[in-house]
Design an enzyme around this catalytic site. Structure first.
Site: not given
Ligand code: UD1
Ligand code: CA
Length: 449
Positions: A13, A20
């Site tokens: 992903l 940030r």
């Molecule tokens: C996520 C997890 C959380 C975990 C944490 C670890 C979920 C709902 N939560 O939270 O349980 O502890 O990671 O770091 O999964 N991304 C996409 N498309 C989207 C949203 C996100 O590709 O629509 C990708 C982001 O680029 C990133 C990753 O997914 O690489 C994680 O997304 P992020 O929003 O950072 O999740 P967290 O809130 O950190």
């Protein structure tokens, strides 16, 4: 129970904005150990034997897409538009994996320290397996709610009550599951939560509800660290460096002051070599055995053979290729030059675009004038040649085997083997002139007072 290993695919992903980081460079293209974070994730997936790798990218970062496609080909990316959460992101990869039947690993493009050995245990489960870790500061991580040995649910910090927030067992974000099960579960994930997103983490509770097994595989907090801001990038770099230095020392390399040596992801140094304090290795450096890299040197794209010595204060750039026992000394810059065994350039020189034969001696202050303002040209110094100090070799030019160049020369034409070339003004000496001149000037100054 014996079973043949199932095929593996990875969904990485990388569709988040990474705002940030406050940088125009997309977050996952920021580097750790001189390699884009996303490439570290791809390396890990490849090392785990994932023969299908799909990177989920956003519409806002064509650069990320181009980067992945340059490495893995045009089928390796899918676009998630708009980004509606991690679960939604994985679903974006469904079509690309329609013909895949095996285990799917979901990982992120911003967890650069995760190694294959950390992830490997997550495979082989019948249900959903999650990499968890004990967090020093659980903060915004999703919490792993256990029932005995099995995982009951993942609760996002934003959705958690005080009891759940008190848990320190956290979700790294990395999970694996059989492909059919994973996509079936994702179909059932809704977005009725505080962020209004489709959470990948909801697949755990849904799996439990339908009786599929769920489990946690533990990893070290440092290994699963995610990068969201510049300060975390610096932290990840620090951890990466200390792991690489440890690897080097275990491989028989002497680092006199390890904390001051900066390594790249692909730095190779042979056993018995010594790296003095404050040395920087950019990408693409290979150092053989028993070489010595002296203090304050900077190397990138360079090859250093057995027994060679570099520095102190040397700079080796792309294509610097040092043979055995070569000596490159202080304030010498080498770019795209092969030096055959035993050649020496000990002081204050620029050697660019050329070759230096075995045992040749390049005197202090020698410059290969390789650039005419439009094109680069080649300089060849034959074996055993002696280049006097402060010589400018204006390329293209060739100095024959065993030739000598008088110091201070500007050499614009080839010099034959065994010849001497002088390319400087003739010296004139005037006996007693200086003494007479100084007497005259002293007298003049005395009169003026
Ligand atoms: C996520 C997890 C959380 C975990 C944490 C670890 C979920 C709902 N939560 O939270 O349980 O502890 O990671 O770091 O999964 N991304 C996409 N498309 C989207 C949203 C996100 O590709 O629509 C990708 C982001 O680029 C990133 C990753 O997914 O690489 C994680 O997304 P992020 O929003 O950072 O999740 P967290 O809130 O950190
Ligand atoms: Ca995150």
């Amino acid at each position: 129970m014996t079973s043949t290993p199932r095929p593996r695919a990875a969904v990485i992903l990388a569709a988040g904005q990474g705002t940030r980081m406050r940088s125009s460079l997309p977050k996952v293209l920021h580097r750790v150990g001189h390699r884009a974070m996303l490439d570290h994730s791809i390396d890990t997936a490849q090392a785990l034997g994932c023969d299908r790798i799909v990177v989920v990218v956003g519409t806002h970062s064509p650069q990320v897409r181009a980067h992945v496609e340059a490495r893995l080909g045009p089928d390796a990316t899918v676009v998630q538009d708009p980004p509606l959460g991690t679960g939604h992101a994985v679903l974006a990869a469904r079509e690309a994996l329609a013909d895949f039947d095996g285990e799917v690993l979901v990982t992120y493009g911003d967890v650069p320290l995760l190694r294959a050995s950390d992830v490997a245990p997550v495979f082989g489960g019948a249900g959903v397996s999650v990499i968890g870790f004990e967090a020093r500061d659980p903060g915004a991580y999703g919490r792993l709610v256990m029932r005995g040995e099995s995982l009951e649910a993942i609760v996002e910090a934003k959705e958690a009550d005080a009891d759940v927030l008190a848990l320190s067992l956290c979700n790294s974000g990395v999970i694996s599951a059989p492909s059919r099960l994973l996509f079936d579960l994702l179909d059932k994930v809704g977005n009725d939560n505080i962020k209004g997103e489709y959470y990948l983490t909801d697949v755990v509770g849904l799996a439990r509800a339908q009786g599929a097994p769920t489990r946690v595989v533990m990893a070290d907090e440092d290994a699963v660290m995610g990068v969201n801001a510049q300060s975390e990038l610096a932290q990840a770099e620090a951890v990466f460096q200390s792991v690489r230095r440890q690897d080097m020392m275990e491989g028989g390399v002497t680092l006199i002051a390890p904390d001051t040596v900066h390594l790249a992801w692909d730095t190779q140094i042979g056993p018995g070599s010594v790296v003095e304090p404050f040395v920087v290795f950019g990408p693409g450096v290979q150092v053989a055995e028993n070489a010595r890299i002296r203090a304050f040197s900077h190397l990138e794209g360079a090859t250093v053979a057995t027994g060679a010595q570099v520095g102190p204060y040397a700079r080796l750039r792309a294509g610097a290729d040092l043979g055995e026992e070569v000596r490159i000394g202080n304030f010498v810059e080498v770019k795209n030059v092969r030096l055959e065994p035993g050649a020496k350039a000990n002081h204050l020189s620029y050697l660019g675009d050329g070759q230096v034969g075995a045992g040749a001696n390049i005197g202090a202050g020698t410059i290969f004038c390789n650039y005419d303002g439009f094109f680069k040209h080649h300089t060849k110094v034959g074996p055993g040649a002696f280049i006097g100090s402060n010589t400018a070799l204006v390329a293209p030019v060739e100095i024959g085997e065993g030739a000598m160049i008088a110091s201070g020369s500007v050499i614009t034409r080839d010099v034959g083997p065994g010849d001497l070339a002088l390319g400087r003004a003739h010296q004139q000496s005037k006996p007693g002139w200086a003494a007479r001149f100084m007497d005259m000037m002293r007298a003049k100054k005395a009169r003026a007072r």
